[in-house]
Write a protein that holds these residues in place. Structure first.
Motif, PDB file in Angstrom:
ATOM      1  N   ARG A  59      36.448  37.286  38.469  1.00  0.00           N
ATOM      2  CA  ARG A  59      35.988  36.308  37.490  1.00  0.00           C
ATOM      3  C   ARG A  59      35.028  36.958  36.503  1.00  0.00           C
ATOM      4  O   ARG A  59      34.188  37.777  36.873  1.00  0.00           O
ATOM      5  N   GLU A  60      35.152  36.575  35.250  1.00  0.00           N
ATOM      6  CA  GLU A  60      34.303  37.151  34.223  1.00  0.00           C
ATOM      7  C   GLU A  60      32.930  36.468  34.249  1.00  0.00           C
ATOM      8  O   GLU A  60      32.839  35.253  34.402  1.00  0.00           O
ATOM      9  N   ILE A  61      31.910  37.259  34.095  1.00  0.00           N
ATOM     10  CA  ILE A  61      30.556  36.734  34.108  1.00  0.00           C
ATOM     11  C   ILE A  61      30.065  36.645  32.675  1.00  0.00           C
ATOM     12  O   ILE A  61      30.050  37.640  31.942  1.00  0.00           O
ATOM     13  N   ASN A  62      29.689  35.452  32.281  1.00  0.00           N
ATOM     14  CA  ASN A  62      29.152  35.249  30.936  1.00  0.00           C
ATOM     15  C   ASN A  62      27.656  35.013  31.044  1.00  0.00           C
ATOM     16  O   ASN A  62      27.220  34.011  31.615  1.00  0.00           O
TER      17      ASN A  62
END
Length: 150
Positions: A59-62
């Motif tokens: 999952r991409e971390i923003n």
């Protein structure tokens, strides 16, 4: 023979002296199910590290953009400018010493009188300290009655 080689590699592994190829040999050995009983704790350790190597986080971390950093930066710059301006405009002029500031006395009689007052004040302070010495003298007299020093 292989068991002795594995034990030697484990000693090197515990000392932190193994190469990547030697660690790979240890991983392959402990992936098998036929491990001697005294090496079971190492099997658990290598199985855990193998499991952790396979896991990944996809999952991409923003991260939120921190706009307050700019506000604090500009506040710090403004405070510095105000401080510099305040120091520049409200700086005290250097003090100049005059004869009246030093309190020089031109008249000899007046100078003698001021010197006598200062010496009298010093003498009074010295005499106050001297009064406590009476107790010390009495203590020494009493001590000398009991303790003979020769």
């Amino acid at each position: 023979m292989e068991l002795q080689k594995i034990k030697d590699l484990l000693e090197k592994y515990d000392a932190g002296e193994t190469s990547l190829a030697e660690e790979q040999q240890l991983r392959k050995y402990f992936e098998r199910n036929e491990v001697s009983e005294n090496l079971k704790p190492y099997q658990l350790m290598f199985a855990f590290s193998a499991k952790e190597n396979r896991e990944s986080y996809d999952r991409e971390i923003n991260l939120p953009a921190n706009k307050q950093e700019n506000r604090y930066l500009w506040t710090a710059i403004a405070a510095s400018i105000i401080l510099v301006i305040g120091l520049f405009f409200f700086q005290n002029k250097p003090l100049e010493m005059n004869d009246k500031d030093v309190s020089t006395i031109q008249d000899r009689e007046e100078a003698l009188q001021k010197s006598m007052e200062a010496l009298k004040m010093v003498s009074e302070i010295m005499n106050e300290g001297k009064q406590d010495l009476k107790y010390l003298k009495e203590f020494n007299n009493t001590k000398n009655k009991f303790i003979k020093t020769e």
